[in-house]
Every structure is written in C-alpha cells, then in structure tokens.
Design a protein around this motif. Structure first.
Motif, PDB file in Angstrom:
ATOM      1  N   GLY A 130      15.945   0.967  -0.557  1.00  0.00           N
ATOM      2  CA  GLY A 130      14.876   1.116   0.467  1.00  0.00           C
ATOM      3  C   GLY A 130      13.602   1.210  -0.044  1.00  0.00           C
ATOM      4  O   GLY A 130      12.507   0.947   0.495  1.00  0.00           O
ATOM      5  N   GLN A 131      13.671   2.268  -1.265  1.00  0.00           N
ATOM      6  CA  GLN A 131      12.354   2.455  -1.819  1.00  0.00           C
ATOM      7  C   GLN A 131      11.849   1.421  -2.527  1.00  0.00           C
ATOM      8  O   GLN A 131      10.632   1.209  -2.595  1.00  0.00           O
ATOM      9  CB  GLN A 131      12.738   3.795  -2.606  1.00  0.00           C
ATOM     10  N   ARG A 133      11.963  -1.718  -1.801  1.00  0.00           N
ATOM     11  CA  ARG A 133      11.439  -2.775  -0.740  1.00  0.00           C
ATOM     12  C   ARG A 133      10.200  -2.113  -0.284  1.00  0.00           C
ATOM     13  O   ARG A 133       9.065  -2.926   0.024  1.00  0.00           O
ATOM     14  CB  ARG A 133      12.418  -2.909   0.336  1.00  0.00           C
ATOM     15  N   MET A 134      10.194  -0.659  -0.095  1.00  0.00           N
ATOM     16  CA  MET A 134       9.002  -0.096   0.363  1.00  0.00           C
ATOM     17  C   MET A 134       7.983  -0.316  -0.563  1.00  0.00           C
ATOM     18  O   MET A 134       6.742  -0.483  -0.335  1.00  0.00           O
ATOM     19  CB  MET A 134       9.234   1.339   0.768  1.00  0.00           C
ATOM     20  N   ARG A 137       6.207  -3.504  -0.625  1.00  0.00           N
ATOM     21  CA  ARG A 137       5.467  -3.633   0.853  1.00  0.00           C
ATOM     22  C   ARG A 137       4.196  -3.038   0.564  1.00  0.00           C
ATOM     23  O   ARG A 137       3.114  -3.338   0.868  1.00  0.00           O
ATOM     24  CB  ARG A 137       6.247  -3.250   1.789  1.00  0.00           C
ATOM     25  N   ILE A 138       4.088  -1.799  -0.042  1.00  0.00           N
ATOM     26  CA  ILE A 138       2.893  -0.886  -0.493  1.00  0.00           C
ATOM     27  C   ILE A 138       2.155  -1.769  -1.435  1.00  0.00           C
ATOM     28  O   ILE A 138       0.806  -2.025  -1.417  1.00  0.00           O
ATOM     29  CB  ILE A 138       3.473   0.475  -0.998  1.00  0.00           C
ATOM     30  N   LYS A 170      -1.650   1.352   7.955  1.00  0.00           N
ATOM     31  CA  LYS A 170      -0.349   1.126   7.593  1.00  0.00           C
ATOM     32  C   LYS A 170      -0.028   1.725   6.226  1.00  0.00           C
ATOM     33  O   LYS A 170       0.906   2.289   5.681  1.00  0.00           O
ATOM     34  CB  LYS A 170      -0.246  -0.435   7.809  1.00  0.00           C
ATOM     35  N   ASP A 174       2.686   4.350   5.039  1.00  0.00           N
ATOM     36  CA  ASP A 174       3.529   3.966   4.196  1.00  0.00           C
ATOM     37  C   ASP A 174       3.676   4.759   2.897  1.00  0.00           C
ATOM     38  O   ASP A 174       4.867   5.026   2.205  1.00  0.00           O
ATOM     39  CB  ASP A 174       3.661   2.374   3.825  1.00  0.00           C
ATOM     40  N   ARG A 175       2.527   4.712   2.450  1.00  0.00           N
ATOM     41  CA  ARG A 175       2.368   5.670   1.054  1.00  0.00           C
ATOM     42  C   ARG A 175       2.954   6.902   1.354  1.00  0.00           C
ATOM     43  O   ARG A 175       3.686   7.523   0.530  1.00  0.00           O
ATOM     44  CB  ARG A 175       0.957   5.700   0.603  1.00  0.00           C
ATOM     45  N   PHE A 178       6.851   6.933   1.428  1.00  0.00           N
ATOM     46  CA  PHE A 178       7.267   6.668   0.260  1.00  0.00           C
ATOM     47  C   PHE A 178       7.075   8.076  -0.497  1.00  0.00           C
ATOM     48  O   PHE A 178       8.315   8.252  -1.183  1.00  0.00           O
ATOM     49  CB  PHE A 178       6.379   5.560  -0.184  1.00  0.00           C
ATOM     50  N   ARG A 181      10.031  10.450   0.852  1.00  0.00           N
ATOM     51  CA  ARG A 181      11.555   9.916   0.472  1.00  0.00           C
ATOM     52  C   ARG A 181      11.605   9.841  -1.182  1.00  0.00           C
ATOM     53  O   ARG A 181      12.770  10.369  -1.239  1.00  0.00           O
ATOM     54  CB  ARG A 181      11.400   8.486   0.965  1.00  0.00           C
TER      55      ARG A 181
END
Length: 210
Positions: A130-131, A133-134, A137-138, A170, A174-175, A178, A181
C-alpha cells in the motif's frame, strides 16, 4: 516550487524506511529486521521432542494453558504463576507424564505464537504494498503540479486550471498520510521480534520446570 516539490517527495521516500529507499531481496518486506518467514522450535527449545510428546491439542489442560500464556494479553510476569499452578496439579496427581504435559504446553505456545507472527508478517507485506502504491500516486501528483507550474500559460493566473488547487490539496493530504503510515510501520516492524522474544522467554520458563 518544482524543486521544493521534488525535494519533498525525495524526503518522503526516505521517511518510508530503508526498504522503500533501498532495494531488498523481498520487495514486500519493508523492515530493517531480517525476514525469517517461519520460526524453528529448536532455536529456543532444548527439552523433549515435541512430536514424541503427542498432539498438544488433545491435552485439554495443556492446550488451555498454552493459549493463555501465548497470548500477549497475558503479561510475562504472570506466566510463572500460571506454570507453577499447573505443575503443582501435576505433582499432586503424581502424573508420570509431567515432562510430556509441559512439552505439550510449549508445543501449543510455539504454534500459537508462530501463527500470530506469520499473520503479522503478512499484514506488514500488505502494508508495504500500500505504501508503494501511495508513493507512486504522490509522484504522479507532484508531476502534475510541476507540469502546470512550468507551463507557459501559468504566467497568467487566469490560465491555471481550476482543479489545480484540488490537486495540490490531494498531494498535501496524501503526503501527510504517507508520513504517518511510514512512522507507524517502524513500530509494526518490531512486533515479529517481540513475539520471538516472548516465545524464547516462555520456553525458558517451561524448561526450568521440567
């Protein structure tokens, strides 16, 4: 602005931990700790052979005790009292299979803790996926922001797309997720090691009573 965005994104990669910043043999293992998929009872147990003691699940009292002391809800300081009470019952009954009963207790503890550890490690792998993928995206969001800022039309504020602020919002959100997490992952990575330590300590306590 573009340079600042790229520097920020680079920093995020570093915050994700060494496994996200450096290549690892297993890309789904993000922890600094070496990945050991399955524990071996022999690393902590020097008592009687586990198989020769019989199925621990068939020994009701041994199984109940094993599950109780294997649970992290039971503090290690309480394990001694639970084991002493169990041994006292065996001594009172003059059970000739005392060593076998205790061996079954360890066999149950080993299976329970090893199973929990495997589930935790699978969760860590999903977390790392998941990290990644994020992070991708970032990077894409940062590219969008950079391209818009670099566009000639961006010299005129009226030409900046109306959804520009939404992209930046966004990106910032998201940052932040991230980073949070990534910090949590540091603690989660310690759980398998803590479980190993618990198993070793319980093994020592059981063996002391054989």
């Amino acid at each position: 602005m573009i340079r600042q965005t790229l520097l920020t994104l680079t920093a995020l990669g570093l915050l994700a931990g060494p496994a996200l910043a450096q290549p690892r043999p297993d890309p789904d293992w993000p922890c600094v700790q070496r990945k050991v998929p399955t524990l071996s009872a022999g690393t902590v147990w020097t008592g009687p052979d586990l198989e020769s003691a019989g199925a621990w699940g068939d020994d009701f009292e041994a199984a109940a005790l094993a599950q109780k002391i294997a649970s992290r809800r039971t503090e290690l300081k309480d394990v001694d009292g639970l084991l002493d009470a169990y041994v006292a019952k065996l001594d009172e009954a003059k059970d000739p299979e005392k060593a076998q009963h205790l061996t079954r207790v360890f066999a149950g503890v080993f299976e329970v803790i090893n199973g929990e550890r495997s589930r935790v490690m699978s969760g860590i792998a999903r977390y790392a996926q998941g990290q990644r993928r994020m992070a991708e995206r970032i990077r894409q969001e940062a590219d969008q922001i950079s391209q818009t800022k670099d566009a000639p039309s961006a010299q005129d504020a009226r030409d900046i797309p109306k959804d520009q602020s939404e992209i930046e919002t966004k990106f910032a959100w998201d940052r932040r997720i991230f980073q949070e997490r990534s910090q949590s992952l540091t603690y989660v990575c310690e759980v398998p090691t803590l479980l190993e330590q618990r198993l070793g300590e319980i093994a020592r306590k059981i063996q002391a009573r054989l």
